[in-house]
Design an enzyme around this catalytic site. Structure first.
Site, short mmCIF file in Angstrom:
data_model
loop_
_atom_site.label_atom_id
_atom_site.label_comp_id
_atom_site.label_asym_id
_atom_site.label_seq_id
_atom_site.Cartn_x
_atom_site.Cartn_y
_atom_site.Cartn_z
N HIS A 147 0.86 -1.19 0.00
CA HIS A 147 0.00 0.00 0.00
C HIS A 147 0.89 1.24 0.00
CE1 HIS A 147 -3.56 2.42 0.79
NE2 HIS A 147 -2.82 3.08 1.68
N ASP A 149 0.84 5.14 -0.30
CA ASP A 149 0.06 6.37 -0.35
C ASP A 149 0.66 7.32 -1.37
OD1 ASP A 149 -1.96 6.02 1.77
OD2 ASP A 149 -0.22 5.83 3.07
N ASP A 259 -7.95 1.72 2.34
CA ASP A 259 -7.55 2.71 3.35
C ASP A 259 -8.34 4.01 3.26
OD1 ASP A 259 -5.99 3.59 5.51
OD2 ASP A 259 -4.56 4.57 4.19
N HIS A 463 -6.62 9.72 -0.86
CA HIS A 463 -7.24 9.70 0.46
C HIS A 463 -6.37 10.24 1.58
CE1 HIS A 463 -5.44 5.51 0.36
NE2 HIS A 463 -4.97 5.96 1.50
#
Length: 913
Positions: A147, A149, A259, A463
């Protein structure tokens, strides 16, 4: 080629020629934001202007070692068995046999001669490792993942390097372990590799072709889903799926949002129209009051669309495949007795390097091991196909998935949120006028520039950007991007309008909104007429402590403190015209200041204990009345703490809404500023706009689920009301609200709507929101939800003044109160077709006509990716007739249904110009 990462730091060297190694190492000096511990300490390191030049890191050494493979394999055997040992009951015979085997291994292996004795030690462990899993064991599909970001505690430019390093690691792991599979989302991250690291990208393409590297998600980025507008969420899929199809030959079938901070009830319809069959989320496990009751379920959106959804019970999207994680996944799984399998994404994220060779070792040993869940490395699609097959009628969760955490993300970093709202609506306007100019005047459509601008807006909806939870560097970059977007879109809009209206000096108004405003038809340009002057002017009078504004439609009473004490609709068309809107004894437009110190996750959270303190900002520094022929405003200046606010309450000639604005020079720390409107209605629920519709949320707290929703998101409007009387509050850049019932001293129950304007968290940006901010609201008494929809568009897509000679009739318009045109654009494939996106906005099953001029031919129903669909599958009926107004397409829509129509453009001789 491989990368070095904090948690994945080996670099394999398979062959040495002449004993020489040439090592090229890319390094970046990014500050450490205590990602592991999260102490939430304010730091200047998140902004290059305040970070200083102190030395952060020093490269001291690198070592070359010879891998003893047998010792390495023994280490993996021990890791798996000792982990399992810790999860088995103390009385378990399986635990006892593992313990004895480990003792035998320790007695066999010589610590001073590991190379010579490791094989013998492994032999002692082989019998317990060979025991097969029970037939009833929980089945886990494991998929490598990292993951990453797209920005957070580092700027976007560093994310590009993180992706390159991580993807290089997993590509190397694929070469060494053919069974390994890795899933990566976000078309943006793939495009970065294509642009900045083409050698890595070509390796990715090869591994996608052989099935090891698996694109997932179908979106441009893993966006927030509460705050982006409806059209923006559509474009997340449109640009994402087009990229994956163009580059890899197929779209993605699963939504991949582990997320994001809650999930809008509009998402199932948008996702399924974009070709998604399944959805994965993990963040709902972060809810603090109530647990989502399912791990595998059908999620039904606000229009009735459904998507098969999985929430991995392992409760993480960065698993290491430890025995504790797998045991938790099995124990936590809520579908026991009905289903047997769950998904586990494994690998270090955010630059940690992704999955490691040790994790793959572990997975191989756990494929079938007594006492453990079974583990199989496979694709997400394989998991979803099997899960659907074994669980054909899962439970249904209806409506939004509200995350009972991170409620501050509706408000933090106000400039980022304003930039997003303005950019979304400017893109809407630019596409509309550019399309009309292309169809009517034959000028080239700026497709490439619009796509570029859309992709920037979509990236900034990631996000941790749009929610306001990144470092200052990220948000200052976002603000600069939004300023550039505004400038470029304004050029496109003004150029298109100039071409349409021609040379002339007639004052005109361009209406890009989906609703008629005054005498202006939607999506049209016409001269400024005399309708406004026929309305009564705004009268001002003083009545004791009250200043009264009256325009013949509304009467507003403002007290000596600049607060609204009375608001009545005196010329409305509804049954309760003249009824009081402000609760007795209360005041509208009141600023309230709260101490805002969440227990953790500063920029993310608003904790309920903020309600324990409230300072009402009533004192006035100055109050003035400003009058023109068409507008009257009461302007109030206030001071509080180290901040100031200039509020204005205004009425316009001929307007049925009260204008409320606030300009706040904000310099508070760890405070929350709210703007309060207590309405004299007994509303058990409030309507809040979401993408392509609205949701109702209770205003009371009978249950723990309602208690947890003390701060909720809304888009352009909220509405509260009784069956025959309601109030609509529209905004131009605000997303966070609390709406609740309140009993006043008079024992009268009112409904209080409070908009969250500003916060001041200290982490990760200690200067968050410091500076000047502007907010605009409109209040409409005696309002329906249809009025609220209209007001939301009117405030966010205002009429644009131009001068010219030619009236521009609408290219596309609608009949029917609930049928709203959201987008008018040219098709992405360059065919020149016009694409029109519409939705039913009122939550009612109804019919309406789409009316076009003669330039547009009979439409085809398409999905949001602009490809054909079966009309019956969308519960859509349409017929085409011809009238003097132009061709009409009749639509019958279910509540909140979203549809996309594709119109061919006819030659010029068929249409009126």
């Amino acid at each position: 080629m491989k990368a070095i990462n904090p948690l994945n730091h080996h670099y394999g060297v398979d062959h040495l020629s002449d004993g020489r190694i040439d090592l090229y190492l890319e390094a970046a000096s990014n500050p450490d934001f205590d990602v592991e511990e999260f102490l939430f300490q304010p730091t200047p390191m998140g902004d290059p202007s305040t970070a200083g030049d102190t030395l952060l890191y020093r490269f001291r050494s690198a070592a070359i070692g010879l891998l003893d493979r047998e010792v390495w394999e023994l280490q993996a055997d021990i890791r798996v068995l000792t982990g399992l040992l810790g999860e088995l009951p103390a009385s378990s015979s399986r635990r006892a046999s593992i313990l004895r085997a480990l003792e035998d291994m320790l007695n066999t292996v010589d610590p001073l001669a590991l190379h010579n004795t490791a094989s013998a030690g492994r032999a002692r462990l082989a019998p317990v490792l060979a025991k097969r899993a029970n037939e009833s064991a929980h089945s886990i599909i494991a998929i490598g993942h990292a993951h990453i970001d797209s920005a957070w505690l580092w700027p976007i430019r560093e994310t590009i390097r993180k992706c390159a390093r991580t993807f290089s690691n997993v590509l190397d792991l694929m070469d060494r372990s053919p069974e390994f599979r890795f899933a990566a989302s976000s078309a943006q991250q793939f495009e970065w590799m294509k642009q900045f690291h083409p050698h890595v990208y070509e390796r990715i393409r090869a591994k996608v072709a052989n099935g090891q590297f698996i694109p997932v998600g179908g979106m441009w980025v893993e966006s927030d889903t509460n705050l982006p507008g409806g059209e923006a969420l559509v474009r997340q899929f449109l640009f994402g799926q087009r990229f994956f199809t163009d580059e890899f030959g197929r779209p993605c079938e699963e939504v991949w949002l582990p997320d994001s901070f809650g999930y809008s009830g509009s998402l199932p319809q948008i996702a399924t129209s974009a070709g998604a069959r399944w959805m994965l989320t993990q963040k709902m496990s972060w809810s603090r009051t109530n647990d989502l009751p399912h791990h595998t379920f059908t999620w039904e959106g606000i229009d009735g669309s459904q998507i098969f959804t999985h929430l991995p019970p392992v409760d993480t999207y960065v698993a290491e495949l430890t025995a504790a994680e797998l045991a938790h996944a099995e124990a936590n799984f809520r579908e026991k007795g009905r289903a047997t399998m769950s998904l586990v994404p494994f690998g270090y994220g955010d630059g940690g390097g992704g999955p490691t060779r040790e994790m793959v070792q572990t997975a191989n040993r756990l494929r079938s091991l007594e006492g453990s869940s079974t583990v199989e490395i496979a694709s997400p699609a394989e998991f979803f196909r099997r899960a659907e097959a074994e669980y054909p009628t899962p439970p249904i969760w209806v409506g939004e998935m509200y995350l009972e955490s991170h409620r501050g993300t509706y408000t933090s970093q106000a400039p980022t949120k304003r930039g997003n709202r303005r950019s979304e609506h400017l893109l809407r306007e630019a596409e509309l006028w550019a399309t009309v100019a292309t169809v009517r005047r034959g000028v080239p459509y700026p497709a490439a520039e619009l796509s570029e601008l859309w992709k920037t807006v979509l990236l900034l909806q990631f996000h941790d950007i749009l929610p306001g939870s990144s470092i200052a560097w990220v948000h200052r970059d976002a603000e600069r991007s939004y300023a550039s977007i505004t400038e470029r879109l304004t050029v496109i809009i003004e150029r298109s309008l100039r071409i349409l209206v021609g040379d002339g000096d007639v004052p005109m108004l361009a209406n890009a909104g989906p609703r008629a405003v005054g005498a202006q038809m939607a999506s049209a340009v016409g001269p400024v007429d005399d309708v406004g002057s026929a309305a009564a002017p705004v009268a001002v009078r003083v009545d004791g402590p009250m200043t009264i504004l009256d325009n013949g439609l509304l009467r507003v009473a403002v007290d000596e403190n600049g607060l609204i004490r009375s608001l009545r609709a005196t010329g409305g068309a509804h049954s309760d015209a003249g009824r009081e809107t402000i609760a007795d004894g209360a005041a509208g437009g009141l600023l309230q200041l709260h101490v805002d110190t969440p227990n953790e996750w500063d920029a993310w959270d608003i904790d309920r204990h903020y309600l324990a303190s409230c300072e009402e900002i009533i004192a006035v520094d100055a109050i003035n009345v400003e009058e023109t022929a068409d507008v009257c405003r009461i302007v109030v200046t206030r001071s509080f703490g180290t901040s100031t606010a200039v509020q204005a309450i205004g009425l316009r000639r001929g307007s049925a809404v009260v204008d409320v604005t606030a300009e706040v020079d904000w310099h508070e720390r760890q405070k929350l500023l709210k703007l309060t409107f207590p309405f004299a209605v007994k509303a058990d629920r409030a309507a809040s706009e979401v993408q392509f519709g609205h949701v109702f949320r209770p205003t009371h707290q009978n249950t723990s689920w309602q208690f947890a929703q003390f701060e909720t998101p809304a888009h352009r409007w909220v509405h509260v009301g009784e069956p025959s009387f309601g109030v609509a509050l529209a905004n131009d850049a605000t997303y966070g609200y609390d709406i609740h019932r309140e009993t006043l001293p008079s024992a009268v129950s009112s409904t209080v709507v409070r908009a969250s304007l500003l916060r001041a968290p200290l982490y990760p940006d200690p200067e968050s929101d410091q500076g000047v901010h502007s907010f605009a609201f409109t209040i409409r008494p005696d309002a329906t939800i249809a009025d609220a929809v209209s007001d939301g568009y009117a405030l966010n897509v205002p009429l644009r003044s131009v001068t010219g000679a030619d009236v521009v009739e609408p290219l596309v318009s609608t009949s029917g109160p609930g049928l709203v045109i959201e987008s008018v654009k040219l098709a992405e494939d360059g065919s020149g077709d016009v694409v029109v996106r519409l939705y039913e906005a009122l939550g009612e099953r109804g019919s309406g006509d789409v009316i076009t001029d003669g330039r547009l031919g009979r439409p085809a129903l398409v999905d949001v990716l602009e490809g054909p669909v079966d009309a019956a599958a969308g519960l859509l009926e349409h017929r085409t007739t011809s009238t003097d107004e132009g061709p009409r397409t009749r639509l019958t829509l279910r509540p909140f249904q979203l549809i996309t129509l594709r119109f061919p453009v006819r030659p010029a001789e068929y249409g009126n110009l």
